[in-house]
Design a protein around this motif. Structure first.
Motif, PDB file in Angstrom:
ATOM      1  N   GLU A  51     -18.182  20.943  43.546  1.00  0.00           N
ATOM      2  CA  GLU A  51     -19.597  21.028  43.169  1.00  0.00           C
ATOM      3  C   GLU A  51     -19.681  21.930  41.940  1.00  0.00           C
ATOM      4  OE1 GLU A  51     -22.505  19.689  44.287  1.00  0.00           O
ATOM      5  OE2 GLU A  51     -21.311  18.388  45.585  1.00  0.00           O
TER       6      GLU A  51
ATOM      7  N   GLU B 198     -18.743  22.103  34.698  1.00  0.00           N
ATOM      8  CA  GLU B 198     -17.972  20.889  34.937  1.00  0.00           C
ATOM      9  C   GLU B 198     -16.934  20.678  33.834  1.00  0.00           C
ATOM     10  OE1 GLU B 198     -19.967  17.055  36.314  1.00  0.00           O
ATOM     11  OE2 GLU B 198     -19.680  16.673  34.165  1.00  0.00           O
TER      12      GLU B 198
ATOM     13  N   THR C 266      -9.530  15.994  40.720  1.00  0.00           N
ATOM     14  CA  THR C 266     -10.984  16.101  40.798  1.00  0.00           C
ATOM     15  C   THR C 266     -11.522  15.198  41.903  1.00  0.00           C
ATOM     16  OG1 THR C 266     -11.069  16.530  38.426  1.00  0.00           O
ATOM     17  CG2 THR C 266     -13.124  15.908  39.481  1.00  0.00           C
ATOM     18  N   TYR C 267     -11.005  14.001  41.982  1.00  0.00           N
ATOM     19  CA  TYR C 267     -11.455  13.048  42.998  1.00  0.00           C
ATOM     20  C   TYR C 267     -11.105  13.543  44.404  1.00  0.00           C
ATOM     21  CZ  TYR C 267     -12.501   8.595  45.219  1.00  0.00           C
ATOM     22  OH  TYR C 267     -13.046   7.622  46.005  1.00  0.00           O
ATOM     23  N   GLU C 268      -9.915  14.114  44.552  1.00  0.00           N
ATOM     24  CA  GLU C 268      -9.490  14.633  45.859  1.00  0.00           C
ATOM     25  C   GLU C 268     -10.364  15.787  46.325  1.00  0.00           C
ATOM     26  OE1 GLU C 268      -5.386  15.808  45.480  1.00  0.00           O
ATOM     27  OE2 GLU C 268      -4.784  14.210  46.839  1.00  0.00           O
ATOM     28  N   LYS C 269     -10.651  16.720  45.429  1.00  0.00           N
ATOM     29  CA  LYS C 269     -11.369  17.945  45.806  1.00  0.00           C
ATOM     30  C   LYS C 269     -12.882  17.765  45.809  1.00  0.00           C
ATOM     31  CE  LYS C 269      -7.855  21.137  44.364  1.00  0.00           C
ATOM     32  NZ  LYS C 269      -7.530  22.375  43.745  1.00  0.00           N
ATOM     33  N   THR C 270     -13.402  16.869  44.998  1.00  0.00           N
ATOM     34  CA  THR C 270     -14.833  16.658  44.819  1.00  0.00           C
ATOM     35  C   THR C 270     -15.576  17.990  44.710  1.00  0.00           C
ATOM     36  OG1 THR C 270     -14.582  14.690  46.208  1.00  0.00           O
ATOM     37  CG2 THR C 270     -16.806  15.316  45.624  1.00  0.00           C
TER      38      THR C 270
ATOM     39  N   PHE D 298     -17.854   7.800  40.130  1.00  0.00           N
ATOM     40  CA  PHE D 298     -16.654   8.393  39.566  1.00  0.00           C
ATOM     41  C   PHE D 298     -16.232   7.711  38.272  1.00  0.00           C
ATOM     42  CE2 PHE D 298     -12.148   9.638  39.389  1.00  0.00           C
ATOM     43  CZ  PHE D 298     -12.327  11.012  39.485  1.00  0.00           C
TER      44      PHE D 298
ATOM     45  N   SER E 203     -23.763  16.935  40.829  1.00  0.00           N
ATOM     46  CA  SER E 203     -22.395  16.486  40.626  1.00  0.00           C
ATOM     47  C   SER E 203     -22.305  14.988  40.872  1.00  0.00           C
ATOM     48  CB  SER E 203     -21.469  17.236  41.581  1.00  0.00           C
ATOM     49  OG  SER E 203     -20.144  16.887  41.340  1.00  0.00           O
ATOM     50  N   TYR E 204     -21.184  14.396  40.513  1.00  0.00           N
ATOM     51  CA  TYR E 204     -20.945  12.981  40.725  1.00  0.00           C
ATOM     52  C   TYR E 204     -20.647  12.728  42.193  1.00  0.00           C
ATOM     53  CZ  TYR E 204     -16.214  14.489  41.100  1.00  0.00           C
ATOM     54  OH  TYR E 204     -15.090  15.143  41.506  1.00  0.00           O
ATOM     55  N   ARG E 205     -20.746  11.515  42.561  1.00  0.00           N
ATOM     56  CA  ARG E 205     -20.328  11.048  43.880  1.00  0.00           C
ATOM     57  C   ARG E 205     -19.259   9.983  43.655  1.00  0.00           C
ATOM     58  NH1 ARG E 205     -21.376  15.170  45.653  1.00  0.00           N
ATOM     59  NH2 ARG E 205     -23.456  15.809  46.159  1.00  0.00           N
ATOM     60  N   PRO E 206     -18.437   9.695  44.650  1.00  0.00           N
ATOM     61  CA  PRO E 206     -17.370   8.710  44.451  1.00  0.00           C
ATOM     62  C   PRO E 206     -17.819   7.403  43.815  1.00  0.00           C
ATOM     63  CG  PRO E 206     -17.053   9.816  46.519  1.00  0.00           C
ATOM     64  CD  PRO E 206     -18.371  10.307  45.961  1.00  0.00           C
TER      65      PRO E 206
END
Length: 163
Positions: free
Chosen positions: A53, A60, A47-51, A11, A5-8
Motif C-alpha cells: 500500500e 509508489e 510488487t505483485y507478490e507483496k501488493t 496490474f 493503490s492498484y489491485r491485481p
C-alpha cells in the motif's frame, strides 16, 4: 489517508505506467538490455507478490526505483554475471553529441552511472537518491562529483583530439 493503490486486475495498467522509468534506470545501472529486462521483471514480480500500500504516487515511484536499484546492485555483485550486450545498441540518443555523451556515461562504473541517471534523467535530488540507494547523502554527492569530473576530463580530451 492512503494513496489509492492498484489491485491485481489493474496490474497491467500499473506496469505500463512504470515500466519505462524502471527500465531506463535498470539499463543505466546494468549496462545491457537483458539484465535490465530481468531486473524490471523481478521488480514487478516482487510488487505483485507483496501488493504494498503506497501513501502517495511519489512513494509508489520511490519504492519501485529503490527495489530496482537494489536488484541491480545484487546482480552486479553476483560472481557469474557477464556483460554481453552493449547498452548503446538499444539506448536511443537523438543527436551525435548525445550519443557521445551517453557512450562516456556508460563507460563509468555502475555506482557513478546510477547517480548520473537518477539525478539528470529522472530528476531526483541528492537526498532522494540517498534514500533510493540506501547510501549517505555525502556518498551520493561524492559519486556525482567524481562522475562529473570523469566525464569532464574525457570530454575535454575528445575536444582536443578533434582539433
Amino acid at each position: 489517508m492512503a494513496y489509492k493503490s492498484y489491485r491485481p486486475k489493474d496490474f497491467e495498467a500499473f506496469v505500463t505506467k512504470h515500466e519505462n522509468r524502471l527500465y531506463r534506470t535498470a539499463l543505466a545501472i546494468m549496462g545491457n538490455v537483458s539484465d535490465a529486462e530481468d531486473v524490471v521483471q523481478e521488480t514487478f514480480f516482487r510488487t505483485y507478490e507483496k501488493t504494498p500500500e503506497f501513501e502517495s504516487e511519489d512513494h509508489e515511484k520511490a519504492w519501485l526505483i529503490r527495489v530496482t536499484v537494489n536488484l541491480c546492485n545484487s546482480l552486479l555483485r553476483s560472481p557469474w554475471r557477464k556483460r554481453t550486450v552493449q547498452l548503446l545498441d538499444s539506448y536511443p540518443a537523438g543527436e551525435a553529441e548525445q550519443y557521445e555523451l551517453l557512450e562516456q556515461i556508460m563507460a563509468l562504473p555502475p555506482k557513478y552511472r546510477a547517480v548520473i541517471h537518477l539525478f539528470y534523467y529522472e530528476g531526483y535530488s541528492i537526498k532522494d537518491i540517498s534514500g533510493l540507494t540506501g547510501r549517505k547523502e555525502s556518498t551520493i554527492r561524492s559519486h556525482l562529483t567524481r562522475a562529473r569530473q570523469k566525464l569532464k576530463s574525457v570530454l575535454k580530451e575528445d575536444d582536443y583530439e578533434s582539433i
